[in-house]
Design an enzyme around this catalytic site. Structure first.
Site, PDB file in Angstrom:
ATOM      1  N   LYS A  20      71.353 -84.468 -23.406  1.00  0.00           N
ATOM      2  CA  LYS A  20      71.919 -83.914 -22.164  1.00  0.00           C
ATOM      3  C   LYS A  20      71.610 -82.414 -22.132  1.00  0.00           C
ATOM      4  CE  LYS A  20      76.194 -84.699 -19.571  1.00  0.00           C
ATOM      5  NZ  LYS A  20      77.616 -84.974 -19.736  1.00  0.00           N
TER       6      LYS A  20
HETATM    7  O1  G3P Z   1      80.734 -85.263 -18.086  1.00  0.00           O
HETATM    8  C1  G3P Z   1      80.570 -84.517 -16.959  1.00  0.00           C
HETATM    9  C2  G3P Z   1      81.596 -84.723 -15.871  1.00  0.00           C
HETATM   10  O2  G3P Z   1      81.803 -86.079 -15.656  1.00  0.00           O
HETATM   11  C3  G3P Z   1      82.837 -83.907 -16.010  1.00  0.00           C
HETATM   12  O3  G3P Z   1      83.862 -84.297 -15.142  1.00  0.00           O
HETATM   13  O4  G3P Z   1      86.198 -84.167 -14.350  1.00  0.00           O
HETATM   14  O5  G3P Z   1      85.346 -82.431 -15.974  1.00  0.00           O
HETATM   15  O6  G3P Z   1      84.590 -82.439 -13.611  1.00  0.00           O
HETATM   16  P1  G3P Z   1      85.070 -83.278 -14.753  1.00  0.00           P
END
Ligand code: G3P
Length: 218
Positions: free
Chosen positions: A83
């Site tokens: 990633k």
């Molecule tokens: O892994 C990346 C993403 O899904 C993060 O989500 O909820 O932290 O914006 P969030």
């Protein structure tokens, strides 16, 4: 649409994997930090638990540093996906890894033009963050739809991995607009599976069965 679990917590992964619906796992530095344990050990155990793609993120910000970390991460297991952040250095690292046959997930995507660049760099996945756009009063699902349309029209092979999904509605919307994959936290998987009419229906079926069996025995 592939379903990925967005966590680095092995207990959560084991639970959702038990349902037979898991196509992989995505992690990020914030999720890894919550676990307070060695990162390589964490990725090794996750890769052993799930058969599908497991995204492990680099933290270097320059291409050479990213490639060094990528080589260590890719050596952990065959199902590691590297990633990378959607920056000039991240795109450069993506191109090199793609040319070497290593799978990549280009993350922190917030615009269609960024997604086009990720596809140009040969990314396996690009991760637009729907929820974080909603947080700033933009339309995250509209962005996923726009990217999915562009990729379809252009014939890009990069898959749209809808990320930062915060609700079951987000997941259904990402599927409806053509995302090839979605990553969601354990809580959203739980919200997706449960329905009060399922619970009530099952309770009724079991009660009727008990009554029926008791009548046969009487
Ligand atoms: O892994 C990346 C993403 O899904 C993060 O989500 O909820 O932290 O914006 P969030």
């Amino acid at each position: 649409m592939k379903l990925f679990l967005d966590t680095a917590n092995l207990a959560e992964i084991t639970e959702i994997n038990r349902w037979g619906v898991l196509d992989g796992v995505t992690t990020n530095p914030s999720l890894a930090a919550k676990e307070k344990r060695d990162f390589a050990d964490m990725i090794r155990e996750i890769c052993a638990e799930v058969d599908g793609d497991v995204s492990a993120e680099v933290v270097a910000t320059d291409t050479d540093g990213m490639l060094r970390e990528a080589s260590e991460l890719a050596a952990i297991a065959d199902n590691v996906v590297i990633k990378l952040p959607l920056t000039p250095d991240g795109l450069g690292a993506c191109r090199k890894l793609t040319d070497e046959g290593v799978k990549t997930n280009v993350t922190l995507c917030f615009s269609a033009t960024q997604a086009i660049l990720a596809a140009g760099a040969g990314a396996t996945y690009v991760s637009p963050f729907a929820g974080r756009l909603d947080d700033i009063a933009n339309d995250g699902i509209a962005l996923i739809a726009e990217i999915a349309d562009i990729f379809r029209v252009q014939g890009y092979t990069t898959e749209v991995l809808a990320a930062s999904l915060r609700s079951p509605q987000h997941v259904a919307q990402a599927a409806a607009v053509g995302a090839q994959a979605a990553t969601l936290p354990s809580k959203v998987f739980e919200q997706m599976v449960h329905h009060p009419l399922t619970d009530a229906g099952l309770e009724r079926f079991l009660a009727d069965w008990e009554t029926y069996q008791a009548a046969l025995e009487a």
